[in-house]
Write a protein that holds these residues in place. Structure first.
Motif, PDB file in Angstrom:
ATOM      1  N   GLY A 209       1.009  -1.212   0.245  1.00 33.09           N
ATOM      2  CA  GLY A 209      -0.219   0.006   0.062  1.00 33.09           C
ATOM      3  C   GLY A 209       0.489   1.367   0.114  1.00 33.09           C
ATOM      4  O   GLY A 209       2.315   1.048   0.677  1.00 33.09           O
ATOM      5  N   GLU A 210       0.248   1.959  -0.809  1.00 30.53           N
ATOM      6  CA  GLU A 210       1.183   3.246  -0.663  1.00 30.53           C
ATOM      7  C   GLU A 210       0.947   3.979   0.204  1.00 30.53           C
ATOM      8  O   GLU A 210       0.035   4.149   0.880  1.00 30.53           O
ATOM      9  N   TYR A 211       2.054   5.036   0.940  1.00 32.57           N
ATOM     10  CA  TYR A 211       1.992   6.169   1.775  1.00 32.57           C
ATOM     11  C   TYR A 211       2.847   7.234   1.521  1.00 32.57           C
ATOM     12  O   TYR A 211       3.771   6.803   0.494  1.00 32.57           O
ATOM     13  N   ASN A 212       2.249   8.417   1.805  1.00 24.38           N
ATOM     14  CA  ASN A 212       2.844   9.409   1.958  1.00 24.38           C
ATOM     15  C   ASN A 212       4.205   9.790   3.167  1.00 24.38           C
ATOM     16  O   ASN A 212       3.878   9.294   4.491  1.00 24.38           O
ATOM     17  N   GLY A 213       4.899  10.442   2.689  1.00 25.25           N
ATOM     18  CA  GLY A 213       5.467  10.639   4.197  1.00 25.25           C
ATOM     19  C   GLY A 213       6.701  12.602   3.950  1.00 25.25           C
ATOM     20  O   GLY A 213       6.771  12.137   2.548  1.00 25.25           O
ATOM     21  N   VAL A 214       8.045  11.876   4.711  1.00 29.80           N
ATOM     22  CA  VAL A 214       8.350  13.152   4.622  1.00 29.80           C
ATOM     23  C   VAL A 214       9.830  12.091   4.102  1.00 29.80           C
ATOM     24  O   VAL A 214      10.157  12.407   5.552  1.00 29.80           O
ATOM     25  N   ALA A 215      10.961  12.605   3.413  1.00 30.69           N
ATOM     26  CA  ALA A 215      12.355  11.516   3.633  1.00 30.69           C
ATOM     27  C   ALA A 215      13.184  12.145   4.424  1.00 30.69           C
ATOM     28  O   ALA A 215      12.663  13.986   4.455  1.00 30.69           O
ATOM     29  N   LEU A 216      13.186  11.565   5.394  1.00 31.43           N
ATOM     30  CA  LEU A 216      14.421  12.246   5.808  1.00 31.43           C
ATOM     31  C   LEU A 216      16.100  11.996   5.991  1.00 31.43           C
ATOM     32  O   LEU A 216      16.556  13.038   6.290  1.00 31.43           O
ATOM     33  N   GLY A 217      16.343  11.330   5.317  1.00 26.95           N
ATOM     34  CA  GLY A 217      17.870  10.639   4.567  1.00 26.95           C
ATOM     35  C   GLY A 217      17.805   9.069   4.838  1.00 26.95           C
ATOM     36  O   GLY A 217      16.745   8.626   5.383  1.00 26.95           O
ATOM     37  N   ILE A 218      19.009   9.046   4.491  1.00 22.63           N
ATOM     38  CA  ILE A 218      19.537   7.118   4.337  1.00 22.63           C
ATOM     39  C   ILE A 218      20.379   7.176   5.674  1.00 22.63           C
ATOM     40  O   ILE A 218      20.602   8.260   6.777  1.00 22.63           O
ATOM     41  N   ASN A 219      20.031   5.597   6.452  1.00 18.12           N
ATOM     42  CA  ASN A 219      20.799   5.612   7.853  1.00 18.12           C
ATOM     43  C   ASN A 219      21.572   5.481   7.447  1.00 18.12           C
ATOM     44  O   ASN A 219      22.725   4.933   5.829  1.00 18.12           O
ATOM     45  N   THR A 220      22.315   4.223   8.195  1.00 13.76           N
ATOM     46  CA  THR A 220      23.985   4.128   7.576  1.00 13.76           C
ATOM     47  C   THR A 220      23.711   2.457   7.069  1.00 13.76           C
ATOM     48  O   THR A 220      25.297   1.930   6.253  1.00 13.76           O
ATOM     49  N   ASN A 221      22.707   1.757   6.820  1.00 22.04           N
ATOM     50  CA  ASN A 221      22.534   0.798   5.893  1.00 22.04           C
ATOM     51  C   ASN A 221      21.799   1.195   4.834  1.00 22.04           C
ATOM     52  O   ASN A 221      21.715   0.146   3.646  1.00 22.04           O
ATOM     53  N   GLY A 222      22.352   2.545   4.452  1.00 18.80           N
ATOM     54  CA  GLY A 222      21.613   3.115   2.666  1.00 18.80           C
ATOM     55  C   GLY A 222      19.826   2.645   2.748  1.00 18.80           C
ATOM     56  O   GLY A 222      19.544   2.924   1.649  1.00 18.80           O
ATOM     57  N   GLU A 223      19.563   2.703   4.149  1.00 19.37           N
ATOM     58  CA  GLU A 223      17.909   2.860   3.819  1.00 19.37           C
ATOM     59  C   GLU A 223      17.225   4.100   3.993  1.00 19.37           C
ATOM     60  O   GLU A 223      17.917   4.952   4.901  1.00 19.37           O
ATOM     61  N   LEU A 224      16.050   4.716   3.304  1.00 21.13           N
ATOM     62  CA  LEU A 224      15.541   6.008   3.114  1.00 21.13           C
ATOM     63  C   LEU A 224      14.010   5.482   4.399  1.00 21.13           C
ATOM     64  O   LEU A 224      13.325   4.923   4.572  1.00 21.13           O
ATOM     65  N   LEU A 225      15.145   7.167   5.318  1.00 19.51           N
ATOM     66  CA  LEU A 225      14.047   7.034   6.131  1.00 19.51           C
ATOM     67  C   LEU A 225      12.827   7.675   5.816  1.00 19.51           C
ATOM     68  O   LEU A 225      13.430   8.710   5.614  1.00 19.51           O
ATOM     69  N   VAL A 226      11.587   7.399   5.903  1.00 14.44           N
ATOM     70  CA  VAL A 226      10.563   8.612   5.505  1.00 14.44           C
ATOM     71  C   VAL A 226       9.462   8.659   7.620  1.00 14.44           C
ATOM     72  O   VAL A 226       8.739   7.454   7.737  1.00 14.44           O
ATOM     73  N   GLU A 227       9.117   9.649   7.236  1.00 12.12           N
ATOM     74  CA  GLU A 227       8.121  10.427   8.440  1.00 12.12           C
ATOM     75  C   GLU A 227       7.343  10.172   8.152  1.00 12.12           C
ATOM     76  O   GLU A 227       6.488  11.216   6.901  1.00 12.12           O
ATOM     77  N   LYS A 228       6.560   9.727   7.931  1.00 10.49           N
ATOM     78  CA  LYS A 228       5.094   9.954   8.659  1.00 10.49           C
ATOM     79  C   LYS A 228       3.440  10.594   8.641  1.00 10.49           C
ATOM     80  O   LYS A 228       3.963  11.316   9.365  1.00 10.49           O
ATOM     81  N   GLU A 229       2.514  10.704   7.731  1.00  9.85           N
ATOM     82  CA  GLU A 229       1.544  11.544   8.709  1.00  9.85           C
ATOM     83  C   GLU A 229       1.309  11.909   9.622  1.00  9.85           C
ATOM     84  O   GLU A 229       0.959  12.589  11.033  1.00  9.85           O
ATOM     85  N   ASP A 230       1.507  10.513  10.561  1.00  7.19           N
ATOM     86  CA  ASP A 230       1.130   9.796  12.059  1.00  7.19           C
ATOM     87  C   ASP A 230       2.570  10.183  13.348  1.00  7.19           C
ATOM     88  O   ASP A 230       2.635   9.948  14.145  1.00  7.19           O
ATOM     89  N   ASN A 231       3.879  11.396  12.562  1.00  6.00           N
ATOM     90  CA  ASN A 231       4.720  10.811  12.900  1.00  6.00           C
ATOM     91  C   ASN A 231       6.065   9.483  12.733  1.00  6.00           C
ATOM     92  O   ASN A 231       6.514   9.504  13.445  1.00  6.00           O
ATOM     93  N   ARG A 232       5.333   8.467  12.535  1.00  2.49           N
ATOM     94  CA  ARG A 232       5.540   7.034  12.645  1.00  2.49           C
ATOM     95  C   ARG A 232       7.281   7.001  11.670  1.00  2.49           C
ATOM     96  O   ARG A 232       6.617   7.574  10.441  1.00  2.49           O
TER      97      ARG A 232
END
Ligand code: BTN
Length: 250
Positions: A209-232
């Motif tokens: 399922g698609e979701y929206n969020g704000v991209a915060l940057g990559i972590n040390t594994n190269g994964e993208l951290l995305v903050e969702k509307e509920d702050n998770r």
């Protein structure tokens, strides 16, 4: 890198050829390059337009002794290396669209396709394929608002051979740091500073399922951290992240 360059005027795909050469015993560090590809491969089964004599199409064959879950970090290492070279050598502001596109003025200038093969639970080889739009002057109309070239951005014709050498050398340097560290904290800050998605609203095309969020940057594994509307905060491993607001290019 002690690298050996294998050149072709025309090949189906440098990734496919690197794989064939790997089967025949080609060594770690072999670079396959072609003037033209007849079946250039993009991600997700797309094709990569590969006209003659204008751009760079090459694949670096690696035989690293690392765990399978770390292989995708090599895409990040390559994207970082290309972005650095473009910025340093050409003085243009290169950005990265996570995980693997290099972007100039909001349009894609380079794509990276990393493929891996396993044998009996261990990584047999990794193919890091790089396509850089270098001197191409025009794109087909359907690509015009999504793709650009270094020439179109700088109005200068670039020596492709010199660019290739710089990218290989930069990648090699970063690769050695990565091999030692087995994680990406050494490039995290600089990568994030070049990240076109950073602090922007993104749409994560998750298979569940698609979701929206704000991209915060990559972590040390190269994964993208995305903050969702509920702050998770979600960790995005792979999949497609589209960036809202990036001109014509989502
Ligand atoms: C993408 O979809 O962004 C990835 C494009 C990767 C293209 C390069 S060109 C050299 C190498 N050989 C291929 O067939 N693909 C990669």
């Amino acid at each position: 890198m002690k690298y050996r360059i294998v050149r072709y005027e025309e090949i189906d795909s440098t990734n496919l050829e690197a794989r064939r050469l790997s089967w025949q015993g080609a060594e770690h560090g072999t670079v396959v390059i072609a003037e033209k590809q007849t079946a250039g491969k993009g991600r997700r089964g797309r094709t990569w337009e590969s006209p003659q004599g204008k751009n760079l199409y090459f694949t670096i064959l690696l035989k690293p002794n690392i765990d399978v879950e770390k292989i995708q970090m090599l895409t990040i290492v390559m994207a970082y290396s290309v972005a650095r070279v473009v910025k340093r050598a050409l003085g243009v502001m290169a950005q990265i669209k996570w995980p693997n596109d290099i972007v100039l003025s909001g349009k894609k200038v380079c794509g990276i396709l990393t493929e891996m093969h396993m044998q009996e639970n261990r990584v047999e080889d990794v193919l890091v394929g790089v396509g850089i739009n270098v001197n191409i002057e025009e794109f087909p109309s359907e690509l015009q608002d999504k793709a650009t070239s270094i020439y179109l951005e700088t109005k200068k014709k670039i020596d492709r051979e010199a660019l290739l050498k710089e990218v290989i050398e930069e990648f090699h340097e970063q690769y050695l740091v990565f091999l030692e560290a087995q994680e990406l904290s050494f490039l995290q800050e600089e990568y994030n500073s070049m990240l076109v998605n950073k602090d922007k609203e993104v749409v994560v095309l998750d298979p569940y399922g698609e979701y929206n969020g704000v991209a915060l940057g990559i972590n040390t594994n190269g994964e993208l951290l995305v903050e969702k509307e509920d702050n998770r905060i979600e960790t995005v491993f792979s999949g497609e992240v589209s960036v809202r607001g990036l001109y014509g290019y989502v």
